[in-house]
Motif scaffolding. Structure first.
Motif, PDB file in Angstrom:
ATOM      1  N   ILE A 137      -2.519  46.110   0.368  1.00  0.00           N
ATOM      2  CA  ILE A 137      -1.256  46.862   0.435  1.00  0.00           C
ATOM      3  C   ILE A 137      -0.058  45.940   0.221  1.00  0.00           C
ATOM      4  O   ILE A 137       0.816  46.216  -0.610  1.00  0.00           O
ATOM      5  CB  ILE A 137      -1.148  47.602   1.788  1.00  0.00           C
ATOM      6  CG1 ILE A 137      -2.199  48.724   1.860  1.00  0.00           C
ATOM      7  CG2 ILE A 137       0.262  48.179   1.980  1.00  0.00           C
ATOM      8  CD1 ILE A 137      -2.406  49.280   3.248  1.00  0.00           C
ATOM      9  N   THR A 138      -0.015  44.823   0.968  1.00  0.00           N
ATOM     10  CA  THR A 138       1.161  43.950   0.877  1.00  0.00           C
ATOM     11  C   THR A 138       1.196  43.150  -0.416  1.00  0.00           C
ATOM     12  O   THR A 138       2.274  42.917  -0.986  1.00  0.00           O
ATOM     13  CB  THR A 138       1.221  42.997   2.079  1.00  0.00           C
ATOM     14  OG1 THR A 138      -0.031  42.286   2.193  1.00  0.00           O
ATOM     15  CG2 THR A 138       1.470  43.755   3.370  1.00  0.00           C
ATOM     16  N   GLN A 139       0.021  42.709  -0.913  1.00  0.00           N
ATOM     17  CA  GLN A 139      -0.017  41.913  -2.140  1.00  0.00           C
ATOM     18  C   GLN A 139       0.007  42.787  -3.389  1.00  0.00           C
ATOM     19  O   GLN A 139       0.599  42.415  -4.405  1.00  0.00           O
ATOM     20  CB  GLN A 139      -1.295  41.055  -2.166  1.00  0.00           C
ATOM     21  CG  GLN A 139      -1.444  40.084  -1.006  1.00  0.00           C
ATOM     22  CD  GLN A 139      -0.434  38.956  -1.050  1.00  0.00           C
ATOM     23  OE1 GLN A 139      -0.130  38.420  -2.110  1.00  0.00           O
ATOM     24  NE2 GLN A 139       0.096  38.598   0.109  1.00  0.00           N
ATOM     25  N   GLY A 140      -0.658  43.956  -3.316  1.00  0.00           N
ATOM     26  CA  GLY A 140      -0.775  44.810  -4.497  1.00  0.00           C
ATOM     27  C   GLY A 140       0.343  45.818  -4.647  1.00  0.00           C
ATOM     28  O   GLY A 140       0.816  46.078  -5.759  1.00  0.00           O
ATOM     29  N   LEU A 141       0.777  46.418  -3.523  1.00  0.00           N
ATOM     30  CA  LEU A 141       1.824  47.440  -3.576  1.00  0.00           C
ATOM     31  C   LEU A 141       3.206  46.897  -3.254  1.00  0.00           C
ATOM     32  O   LEU A 141       4.215  47.526  -3.577  1.00  0.00           O
ATOM     33  CB  LEU A 141       1.480  48.588  -2.614  1.00  0.00           C
ATOM     34  CG  LEU A 141       0.195  49.370  -2.922  1.00  0.00           C
ATOM     35  CD1 LEU A 141      -0.036  50.446  -1.864  1.00  0.00           C
ATOM     36  CD2 LEU A 141       0.248  49.986  -4.312  1.00  0.00           C
ATOM     37  N   GLY A 142       3.253  45.751  -2.590  1.00  0.00           N
ATOM     38  CA  GLY A 142       4.549  45.149  -2.277  1.00  0.00           C
ATOM     39  C   GLY A 142       4.919  45.291  -0.816  1.00  0.00           C
ATOM     40  O   GLY A 142       4.355  46.104  -0.073  1.00  0.00           O
ATOM     41  N   LYS A 144       7.411  46.550   0.617  1.00  0.00           N
ATOM     42  CA  LYS A 144       7.996  47.819   1.080  1.00  0.00           C
ATOM     43  C   LYS A 144       6.925  48.759   1.642  1.00  0.00           C
ATOM     44  O   LYS A 144       7.252  49.739   2.329  1.00  0.00           O
ATOM     45  CB  LYS A 144       8.755  48.486  -0.061  1.00  0.00           C
ATOM     46  CG  LYS A 144       7.875  48.947  -1.221  1.00  0.00           C
ATOM     47  CD  LYS A 144       8.702  49.611  -2.310  1.00  0.00           C
ATOM     48  CE  LYS A 144       7.805  50.063  -3.463  1.00  0.00           C
ATOM     49  NZ  LYS A 144       8.591  50.712  -4.546  1.00  0.00           N
ATOM     50  N   TRP A 145       5.650  48.474   1.324  1.00  0.00           N
ATOM     51  CA  TRP A 145       4.541  49.261   1.843  1.00  0.00           C
ATOM     52  C   TRP A 145       3.934  48.634   3.109  1.00  0.00           C
ATOM     53  O   TRP A 145       2.911  49.111   3.602  1.00  0.00           O
ATOM     54  CB  TRP A 145       3.444  49.399   0.787  1.00  0.00           C
ATOM     55  CG  TRP A 145       3.833  50.252  -0.383  1.00  0.00           C
ATOM     56  CD1 TRP A 145       4.530  49.864  -1.488  1.00  0.00           C
ATOM     57  CD2 TRP A 145       3.552  51.643  -0.556  1.00  0.00           C
ATOM     58  NE1 TRP A 145       4.704  50.917  -2.350  1.00  0.00           N
ATOM     59  CE2 TRP A 145       4.108  52.028  -1.801  1.00  0.00           C
ATOM     60  CE3 TRP A 145       2.884  52.602   0.197  1.00  0.00           C
ATOM     61  CZ2 TRP A 145       4.015  53.321  -2.291  1.00  0.00           C
ATOM     62  CZ3 TRP A 145       2.779  53.897  -0.294  1.00  0.00           C
ATOM     63  CH2 TRP A 145       3.346  54.245  -1.511  1.00  0.00           C
ATOM     64  N   ARG A 146       4.552  47.611   3.637  1.00  0.00           N
ATOM     65  CA  ARG A 146       3.982  46.890   4.780  1.00  0.00           C
ATOM     66  C   ARG A 146       3.703  47.818   5.972  1.00  0.00           C
ATOM     67  O   ARG A 146       2.766  47.593   6.733  1.00  0.00           O
ATOM     68  CB  ARG A 146       4.908  45.753   5.206  1.00  0.00           C
ATOM     69  CG  ARG A 146       4.334  44.901   6.338  1.00  0.00           C
ATOM     70  CD  ARG A 146       5.241  43.739   6.712  1.00  0.00           C
ATOM     71  NE  ARG A 146       4.782  43.096   7.935  1.00  0.00           N
ATOM     72  CZ  ARG A 146       3.795  42.214   8.004  1.00  0.00           C
ATOM     73  NH1 ARG A 146       3.184  41.840   6.897  1.00  0.00           N
ATOM     74  NH2 ARG A 146       3.427  41.695   9.154  1.00  0.00           N
ATOM     75  N   PHE A 147       4.527  48.842   6.143  1.00  0.00           N
ATOM     76  CA  PHE A 147       4.314  49.779   7.250  1.00  0.00           C
ATOM     77  C   PHE A 147       2.906  50.366   7.214  1.00  0.00           C
ATOM     78  O   PHE A 147       2.290  50.626   8.263  1.00  0.00           O
ATOM     79  CB  PHE A 147       5.362  50.904   7.220  1.00  0.00           C
ATOM     80  CG  PHE A 147       5.142  51.923   6.128  1.00  0.00           C
ATOM     81  CD1 PHE A 147       4.437  53.092   6.361  1.00  0.00           C
ATOM     82  CD2 PHE A 147       5.636  51.698   4.842  1.00  0.00           C
ATOM     83  CE1 PHE A 147       4.225  54.020   5.350  1.00  0.00           C
ATOM     84  CE2 PHE A 147       5.437  52.628   3.833  1.00  0.00           C
ATOM     85  CZ  PHE A 147       4.729  53.788   4.079  1.00  0.00           C
ATOM     86  N   LEU A 148       2.382  50.591   5.988  1.00  0.00           N
ATOM     87  CA  LEU A 148       1.045  51.158   5.842  1.00  0.00           C
ATOM     88  C   LEU A 148      -0.017  50.128   6.246  1.00  0.00           C
ATOM     89  O   LEU A 148      -1.039  50.491   6.842  1.00  0.00           O
ATOM     90  CB  LEU A 148       0.839  51.597   4.389  1.00  0.00           C
ATOM     91  CG  LEU A 148      -0.200  52.694   4.109  1.00  0.00           C
ATOM     92  CD1 LEU A 148       0.120  53.953   4.885  1.00  0.00           C
ATOM     93  CD2 LEU A 148      -0.272  52.991   2.617  1.00  0.00           C
ATOM     94  N   ALA A 149       0.245  48.857   5.947  1.00  0.00           N
ATOM     95  CA  ALA A 149      -0.668  47.787   6.343  1.00  0.00           C
ATOM     96  C   ALA A 149      -0.692  47.640   7.862  1.00  0.00           C
ATOM     97  O   ALA A 149      -1.752  47.457   8.466  1.00  0.00           O
ATOM     98  CB  ALA A 149      -0.238  46.474   5.691  1.00  0.00           C
ATOM     99  N   VAL A 150       0.484  47.727   8.467  1.00  0.00           N
ATOM    100  CA  VAL A 150       0.571  47.641   9.934  1.00  0.00           C
ATOM    101  C   VAL A 150      -0.153  48.821  10.576  1.00  0.00           C
ATOM    102  O   VAL A 150      -0.883  48.658  11.569  1.00  0.00           O
ATOM    103  CB  VAL A 150       2.049  47.599  10.380  1.00  0.00           C
ATOM    104  CG1 VAL A 150       2.166  47.738  11.901  1.00  0.00           C
ATOM    105  CG2 VAL A 150       2.704  46.294   9.916  1.00  0.00           C
ATOM    106  N   PRO A 428      -4.551  54.650   4.833  1.00  0.00           N
ATOM    107  CA  PRO A 428      -3.980  53.539   4.044  1.00  0.00           C
ATOM    108  C   PRO A 428      -4.973  52.934   3.062  1.00  0.00           C
ATOM    109  O   PRO A 428      -4.583  52.499   1.970  1.00  0.00           O
ATOM    110  CB  PRO A 428      -3.552  52.524   5.110  1.00  0.00           C
ATOM    111  CG  PRO A 428      -4.317  52.884   6.334  1.00  0.00           C
ATOM    112  CD  PRO A 428      -4.559  54.342   6.266  1.00  0.00           C
ATOM    113  N   THR A 429      -6.251  52.902   3.420  1.00  0.00           N
ATOM    114  CA  THR A 429      -7.267  52.319   2.535  1.00  0.00           C
ATOM    115  C   THR A 429      -7.382  53.096   1.235  1.00  0.00           C
ATOM    116  O   THR A 429      -7.336  52.524   0.135  1.00  0.00           O
ATOM    117  CB  THR A 429      -8.637  52.277   3.234  1.00  0.00           C
ATOM    118  OG1 THR A 429      -8.544  51.506   4.440  1.00  0.00           O
ATOM    119  CG2 THR A 429      -9.698  51.657   2.330  1.00  0.00           C
ATOM    120  N   MET A 430      -7.540  54.410   1.339  1.00  0.00           N
ATOM    121  CA  MET A 430      -7.714  55.233   0.149  1.00  0.00           C
ATOM    122  C   MET A 430      -6.409  55.367  -0.638  1.00  0.00           C
ATOM    123  O   MET A 430      -6.423  55.396  -1.871  1.00  0.00           O
ATOM    124  CB  MET A 430      -8.248  56.611   0.537  1.00  0.00           C
ATOM    125  CG  MET A 430      -9.669  56.602   1.066  1.00  0.00           C
ATOM    126  SD  MET A 430     -10.878  56.062  -0.168  1.00  0.00           S
ATOM    127  CE  MET A 430     -10.884  57.455  -1.293  1.00  0.00           C
TER     128      MET A 430
END
Length: 455
Positions: A137-142, A144-150, A428-430
Motif C-alpha cells: 500500500i505505502t510503496q505501491g499506492l503512495g 496518501k494511502w497509509r491509512f489503509l496500511a495502518v 486493504p489487501t484486496m
C-alpha cells in the motif's frame, strides 16, 4: 447481550455479502485478468520450490520453499481440520463446495498479492527488507494511502492472535489424552488442566518465535511436509476402505451447495459460510500470506507469485477435501454436539477405530504449533510497522500470554473474533491488489516471455 452474541453480530456484519463480492469476485477478476496464464505454469512453480531456479545474492530472508512452508504452516492446521468441521456443522456439506470455489479463485488471488509482495517491499527502521500488504500500500499506492496500511495492521494484530489454534489444540489433548483415558475425572471444571496445557504450549512456542522468521521457516520446512504426508496417508486409507461411498458424498456436497433448504440457510448462506471457512483455511486475499512470501529470498516477483499459488491447491483442495470426506463418511456430523476439532477426532475414531484419534492428535499438535509460530511472525510484522521493530519483544510477550486466554475461552467466542478480523484484513489487501493488478500483469508478460525464450 452475552459476549458470544456480541462477537457473533460483529462477525456477521464483517462477513456480509460484500465479502463474497470482494474475495470471490476479486479472485474471479484476477483469474480472468491473468488470462489463466499462471495456471499453465504449475510445473514451473514446483521446480522453483525445488530450488531449480536459485536467486543468488537476492534480497530477503528465506528460500522459496521456506516461504511456502511458512505460509502453509499458517494455513495447514486447524483451518483444514477444525475449520472444516465447523463448516460442515454450520453450513452443511454444501459449504465444502464453496470452499473449493474459493480455493480455485484464491490461487489467482495469491499469484497477484504475492507477486506484489516482492514488487513492493519496504525496509524497516533497521534497514531490513520486509514485505506485506502495508508495504504494498505505502510503496505501491503512495503515502496518501497509509491509512489503509495502518488499518490492515491494527486488525492484523487481532486476526493473528493464536486464539483458534491454541483453543483447539488444548481441547483435543484434554479430551483424548486426559478425560477419555480416565486420567482426569470429568469434562467439567477443566480450567486448571486447560491452563496447564496452555502453559506448555506457550513455552514451546516461545522457544521458536523469539528466534524470528528464519527459525520459524527452519522448523516449518521440516515439520509441515511430514505432517501433510501423515495426514493424507490417513485420509487415503479411509477413502480406499470406503471407496464405494465417495461418489455419493461428492454428489451430496454439490447438491447441498445449491439447495434452498441447506443447513446454512439456503444457497447464499451456505456460500458465505464456505467462503468464510476457506478464508481461514487458505488465507487467499486476507494478507497474511503476503507477509510470509514477502520475506522470500528473490528479486523476481513473478516467481514468488507462482510459488504462492500452490498454497490453496494443497491446503484447501487437497487437505480440506480429505478432512471433509473423513467427517462425512463417519456420519458423526449428524446428531452430535461435538464441535471443531473434537468432531474431526470422533470421525477419525469411527473410520480408523482405536488408532485414528491419536494419529490426528499427532498431526494437530504439529500443525497447530507451527501455525501459531507463523501467526506470531505475521502479528509481529503488523506491530513493527505500527510501533517499530525495536519494541517487538513487547508484542511477542503479549502474544504468548494470549495463548493462555485462548486455552480457557469458549470456541464460539474465538471463531467470531478471528472471523471478524480476517474479513477486515481482506479489505486493504484486496483493494491494493486490484488497483495494482496492471503492474502484475505487465511483470508476468515479461517473465513468461523471457522464460519461453530461454527454453
Amino acid at each position: 447481550m452475552t459476549l458470544v452474541e456480541l462477537t457473533q453480530q460483529l462477525a456477521d456484519m464483517a462477513w456480509g455479502p460484500h465479502m463474497l463480492i470482494l474475495l470471490v469476485g476479486g479472485g474471479l477478476f484476477f483469474l480472468i485478468y491473468s488470462c489463466f496464464v499462471p495456471f499453465r505454469y504449475v510445473g514451473h512453480a514446483i521446480n522453483i520450490v525445488r530450488g531449480k531456479y536459485p536467486d543468488d545474492g537476492a534480497d530477503g530472508h528465506i528460500s522459496h520453499a521456506g516461504a511456502l512452508s511458512s505460509a502453509m504452516a499458517g494455513t495447514v492446521g486447524m483451518g483444514n481440520i477444525g475449520s472444516v468441521a465447523v463448516a460442515i456443522m454450520v453450513g452443511g456439506p454444501g459449504a465444502i463446495f464453496w470452499m473449493w470455489i474459493s480455493a480455485i479463485v484464491g490461487m489467482a488471488t495469491k499469484f497477484f498479492t504475492c507477486t506484489l509482495a516482492i514488487m513492493y517491499r519496504g525496509r524497516d527502521e533497521e534497514g531490513q527488507v520486509q514485505g506485506g500488504p502495508m508495504y504494498i500500500i505505502t510503496q505501491g499506492l503512495g503515502k496518501k494511502w497509509r491509512f489503509l496500511a495502518v488499518f490492515f495492521c491494527v486488525v492484523g494484530l487481532v486476526g493473528n492472535f493464536p486464539l483458534f489454534n491454541s483453543n483447539q489444540l488444548v481441547q483435543i489433548i484434554r479430551e483424548w489424552l486426559f478425560i477419555k483415558p480416565g486420567f482426569y475425572p470429568t469434562a467439567q471444571s477443566t480450567f486448571a488442566l486447560d491452563l496447564a496445557l496452555g502453559i506448555v504450549v506457550m513455552l514451546i512456542v516461545a522457544s521458536v518465535i523469539l528466534g524470528g522468521i528464519k527459525r520459524i521457516a527452519l522448523v516449518a520446512t521440516k515439520v509441515v511436509p511430514l505432517m501433510i504426508l501423515i495426514y493424507m496417508g490417513c485420509a487415503f486409507y479411509v477413502i480406499i476402505t470406503h471407496i464405494t461411498e465417495i461418489p455419493y458424498y461428492f454428489k451430496l456436497i454439490i447438491t447441498e451447495a445449491f439447495s434452498l433448504n441447506s443447513v446454512g440457510g439456503g444457497i447464499l448462506g451456505t456460500m458465505l459460510i464456505g467462503i468464510r471457512r476457506a478464508a481461514f483455511s487458505n488465507e487467499a486475499g486476507i494478507g497474511t500470506e503476503v507477509m510470509a512470501h514477502g520475506s522470500a529470498k528473490t528479486n523476481e516477483p513473478v516467481k514468488e507469485g507462482l510459488v504462492a499459488m500452490l498454497g490453496p491447491a494443497i491446503d484447501t483442495l487437497l487437505v480440506c477435501t480429505a478432512t471433509a470426506m473423513i467427517i462425512l463418511i463417519s456420519g458423526v456430523w449428524q446428531g452430535t454436539e461435538a464441535e471443531g476439532v473434537n468432531l474431526s477426532a470422533q470421525a477419525f475414531n469411527v473410520t480408523m477405530p482405536g488408532v485414528g484419534p491419536y494419529l490426528l492428535i499427532l498431526c494437530v499438535v504439529f500443525f497447530s504449533i507451527s501455525t501459531i509460530f507463523t501467526q506470531a511472525f505475521y502479528g509481529g510484522q503488523c506491530f513493527a510497522f505500527l510501533f517499530g521493530r525495536r519494541h517487538i519483544r513487547f508484542y511477542q510477550y503479549f502474544y504468548l500470554l494470549a495463548i493462555l486466554f485462548a486455552a480457557t475461552a469458549s470456541l464460539q467466542e474465538i471463531v467470531n473474533i478471528i472471523d471478524a478480523a480476517y474479513a477486515l484484513m481482506a479489505i486493504p489487501t484486496m483493494t491494493s491488489a486490484i488497483l495494482l493488478a496492471p503492474k502484475v500483469r505487465e511483470a508476468a508478460k515479461k517473465y513468461f516471455a523471457k522464460l519461453a525464450a530461454s527454453s
